[in-house]
Design a protein around this motif. Structure first.
Motif, PDB file in Angstrom:
ATOM      1  N   ASP A  67     -15.153   0.404  -4.837  1.00 15.90           N
ATOM      2  CA  ASP A  67     -14.456   1.493  -4.164  1.00 15.90           C
ATOM      3  C   ASP A  67     -13.238   1.906  -4.976  1.00 15.90           C
ATOM      4  O   ASP A  67     -12.501   1.054  -5.484  1.00 15.90           O
ATOM      5  CB  ASP A  67     -14.011   1.057  -2.764  1.00 15.90           C
ATOM      6  CG  ASP A  67     -15.177   0.952  -1.793  1.00 15.90           C
ATOM      7  OD1 ASP A  67     -16.198   1.626  -2.029  1.00 15.90           O
ATOM      8  OD2 ASP A  67     -15.057   0.197  -0.807  1.00 15.90           O
ATOM      9  N   PRO A  68     -13.003   3.213  -5.111  1.00 21.83           N
ATOM     10  CA  PRO A  68     -11.872   3.669  -5.925  1.00 21.83           C
ATOM     11  C   PRO A  68     -10.537   3.443  -5.239  1.00 21.83           C
ATOM     12  O   PRO A  68     -10.431   3.485  -4.010  1.00 21.83           O
ATOM     13  CB  PRO A  68     -12.157   5.161  -6.088  1.00 21.83           C
ATOM     14  CG  PRO A  68     -12.953   5.534  -4.878  1.00 21.83           C
ATOM     15  CD  PRO A  68     -13.784   4.327  -4.558  1.00 21.83           C
ATOM     16  N   THR A  69      -9.523   3.224  -6.052  1.00 23.91           N
ATOM     17  CA  THR A  69      -8.147   3.180  -5.563  1.00 23.91           C
ATOM     18  C   THR A  69      -7.531   4.557  -5.791  1.00 23.91           C
ATOM     19  O   THR A  69      -8.127   5.434  -6.431  1.00 23.91           O
ATOM     20  CB  THR A  69      -7.326   2.131  -6.318  1.00 23.91           C
ATOM     21  OG1 THR A  69      -7.222   2.538  -7.698  1.00 23.91           O
ATOM     22  CG2 THR A  69      -7.994   0.763  -6.243  1.00 23.91           C
ATOM     23  N   ILE A  70      -6.311   4.735  -5.311  1.00 26.50           N
ATOM     24  CA  ILE A  70      -5.642   6.023  -5.528  1.00 26.50           C
ATOM     25  C   ILE A  70      -5.402   6.237  -7.017  1.00 26.50           C
ATOM     26  O   ILE A  70      -5.483   7.374  -7.509  1.00 26.50           O
ATOM     27  CB  ILE A  70      -4.318   6.103  -4.719  1.00 26.50           C
ATOM     28  CG1 ILE A  70      -3.797   7.548  -4.711  1.00 26.50           C
ATOM     29  CG2 ILE A  70      -3.277   5.143  -5.263  1.00 26.50           C
ATOM     30  CD1 ILE A  70      -4.720   8.549  -4.070  1.00 26.50           C
ATOM     31  N   ASP A  71      -5.145   5.170  -7.772  1.00 31.60           N
ATOM     32  CA  ASP A  71      -4.958   5.317  -9.217  1.00 31.60           C
ATOM     33  C   ASP A  71      -6.258   5.722  -9.906  1.00 31.60           C
ATOM     34  O   ASP A  71      -6.246   6.487 -10.875  1.00 31.60           O
ATOM     35  CB  ASP A  71      -4.423   4.017  -9.826  1.00 31.60           C
ATOM     36  CG  ASP A  71      -2.974   3.746  -9.446  1.00 31.60           C
ATOM     37  OD1 ASP A  71      -2.243   4.723  -9.165  1.00 31.60           O
ATOM     38  OD2 ASP A  71      -2.576   2.565  -9.402  1.00 31.60           O
ATOM     39  N   THR A  72      -7.387   5.224  -9.392  1.00 33.77           N
ATOM     40  CA  THR A  72      -8.687   5.599  -9.961  1.00 33.77           C
ATOM     41  C   THR A  72      -8.930   7.092  -9.822  1.00 33.77           C
ATOM     42  O   THR A  72      -9.326   7.768 -10.776  1.00 33.77           O
ATOM     43  CB  THR A  72      -9.824   4.834  -9.268  1.00 33.77           C
ATOM     44  OG1 THR A  72      -9.554   3.440  -9.270  1.00 33.77           O
ATOM     45  CG2 THR A  72     -11.157   5.092  -9.973  1.00 33.77           C
TER      46      THR A  72
END
Length: 607
Positions: free
Chosen positions: A512-517
């Motif tokens: 799952d992506p993070t906000i930085d991703t």
């Protein structure tokens, strides 16, 4: 007396050739009446054209500093050169953050006049046609207010036409509205536009999904200001009164509206996938006028004297007819894609290459389509970037760029392409020179939007006609992904981002992506599309990212005794240092406007 609307000569001529009564009481024939403007298709079309022409689209001509939305060719004032996406010798961060006094209330009055008078004089049109035009007007008004609120925060919301001298000065000198109220006003106008407009529209004009796309952009902006601006701000009276800043409690609501708006476009637009070659496909995305990804465009032509200079100013004169290039992609931008390029061996020594083009092996197709690497080709010529020649080279890359470089005595640099060492040119025709700013200073050139089909002789100043894509589906998907992460809809964010990454030729996300991703994906996908400057500001990280920051170049050298090439990661030769103060998150209200209307005080914090 009623206000008169003055149209273009073509529209005036169209209207005046219609039969007219010879009554002595008719209005003069050199003045166009409201009934002629709003009661005829030609009149409405001419009026709408003036509004669309004034829309603050940050296109090929736009400069965040200097001339703003006015016509200019100096692409080295690109907003990306203010914040490390590119680097150049001109334009400090302050030049951009100080703004250029944008205050389009005359254009807003033009829209308000249309909204008030079309229902009055357009009685001969169908309800559907009236609604469609009204919807376009609401969209355009929202666009103007979005351009204002992202710069200044709270500004006056004016929904009706102001009349002078009928109204008193006190009535005309309106107060600022709170920032949160302006963002909600933008959302309301876009909702009205969505409800009234049809699903399709002529090229370059809005329809309901164009309105939804703009809403996804605007609401995402508001959501991030609410969330991150509540923790990183400058205190002052304007903030205390709510003119700048949005309560943190409003963030989730704005993120939800951004996600909902982006979802509306699903099934109506799609990512561009006409070519199987992913690099060429991404190149053509920005040149194909029939792209399935295009949402709102601005067109240019030689015949209308609107052509721009992108081709002449983004690559060097070696491949163009004239112009100057002085803004170049930074190595930090390139490293967002694949991390550090494989130019150093495990023992720290520079990797040897038979030719500079070998560096492109294994690089993400989207990056190769975005940036010209050393060894790439354009119009039958090669980007032969070369910083200099080493007679021979021993040791590590780190030692060579350190305090006492062991091979420096064997290095040869030059300012001119005709300067030779042992019969060989020291630098390439495309750089890198010691004293010529018109050749790359980072080892890269911009490729995005460059029209490779144009002959070199057709790549001069004001000769380029490729369309500017103001909104495209790739951005909408990124808006959706970012809002999804903020709303903890992680599965949706990953699905959307993997769609983009598949088109780009990038590996799929398995976690799952993070906000930085998602932010990094946005920086890659939207490079040079004049978004990064605003993203750093709305994320409230510009003061951290631009804190006496300097950027790097990738310098190609020829090692003469080995007949090989090496690349060194060095500081870019401009030696620009970028600084962003927290007060720059809001631009100052223009001084001239404050002088005319004291109710616009207090100015934004620290301005």
């Amino acid at each position: 007396m009623k206000s008169k609307i003055y149209l273009s000569i073509i529209t005036i001529f169209t209207l005046l050739i219609q039969p007219a009564c010879h009554d002595l009481n008719v209005e003069p024939l050199n003045v166009i009446q409201d009934k002629d403007v709003f009661g005829t298709e030609a009149g409405v079309a001419g009026y709408m054209a003036t509004i669309y022409k004034a829309l603050p689209i940050e296109d090929f001509f736009y400069q965040q500093a200097n001339s703003g939305f006015n016509r200019g060719w100096e692409q080295f004032y690109h907003p990306g050169a203010l914040c490390g996406e590119m680097v150049g010798p001109y334009g400090s961060t302050y030049d951009g953050a100080g703004g250029f006094g944008y205050w389009p209330y005359g254009d807003i009055r033009t829209v308000n006049y249309f909204l008030e008078n079309l229902p009055v004089f357009g009685v001969g049109f169908s309800k559907e046609q009236i609604d469609a035009w009204m919807g376009e007007a609401y969209f355009c008004r929202a666009y103007f207010y979005f351009a204002l609120v992202k710069r200044y925060g709270g500004i006056p919301i004016i929904k009706q036409v102001q009349h002078y001298p009928e109204q008193s000065l006190e009535e005309l000198q309106v107060h600022r509205d709170k920032e949160v109220d302006v963002w909600n006003f933008v959302a309301d106008d876009l909702d009205s536009a969505y409800k009234k407009m049809p699903e399709t529209s002529p090229r370059g004009r809005a329809n309901r999904y164009v309105a939804a796309a703009l809403k996804s952009r605007a609401m995402l902006y508001a959501g991030t200001i609410a969330k991150y601006g509540s923790a990183n701000f400058v205190e002052g009276e304007a903030r205390t009164l709510g003119y700048v800043g949005i309560p943190a409690s409003a963030a989730q609501g704005f993120f939800q509206r951004a996600w909902d708006a982006a979802k509306l476009l699903e099934g109506h637009y799609s990512l561009y996938r006409k070519k199987t070659d992913k690099e060429q496909n991404y190149v053509d995305l920005f040149l194909d006028k029939e792209s399935t990804e295009n949402i709102l465009l601005r067109d240019y032509s030689l015949t209308s004297n609107t052509a721009h200079s992108w081709d002449a100013t983004m690559t060097c004169r070696f491949m163009t007819a004239d112009g100057l290039s002085r803004a170049y992609p930074t190595l930090e931008l390139i490293e967002r894609f694949n991390g550090q390029l494989p130019v150093v061996n495990t023992d720290g020594t520079p990797r040897r290459f038979d030719n500079t083009a070998q560096l492109m092996q294994g690089v993400e197709p989207r990056l190769l389509a975005t940036v010209y690497f050393p060894g790439a080709s354009l119009r039958g010529k090669q980007f032969d970037m070369q910083r200099g020649i080493y007679e021979h080279f021993q040791g590590t890359a780190a030692d060579e760029i350190g305090q006492n470089p062991p091979n420096r005595q064997y290095r040869h640099l030059a300012g001119k392409t005709e300067t030779l060492y042992d019969g060989m040119r020291i630098i390439g025709f495309t750089g890198i020179s010691t004293d010529d700013d018109n050749l790359t200073r980072t080892g890269f050139y911009v490729r995005k939007y460059i029209d490779y089909n144009r002959a070199q002789s057709a790549c001069g100043l004001y000769m380029s006609t490729q369309s500017w894509i103001d909104m495209r589906y790739g951005e909408v998907l990124l808006n959706r992904a970012e809002a999804a992460v903020e709303l903890n809809k992680l599965s949706d964010a990953r699905t959307v981002m993997n769609d983009l990454r598949d088109r780009a030729g990038a590996p799929q996300l398995t976690a799952d992506p993070t906000i930085d991703t998602v932010r990094n994906e946005r920086c890659k996908e939207l490079a040079f599309e004049k978004q990064y400057w605003w993203d750093l500001r709305r994320w409230r990280i510009a003061d951290r990212m631009l804190d006496n920051t300097k950027y790097h170049a990738l310098m190609p050298y020829y090692v003469a005794d080995e007949k090989k090439y090496i690349f060194l990661r060095e500081m870019e030769p401009f030696q620009r240092s970028y600084n962003f103060e927290k007060k720059f998150y809001y631009e100052p209200i223009p001084g001239g406007e404050l002088g005319k209307n004291p109710n616009l005080f207090p100015n934004n914090p620290n301005h």
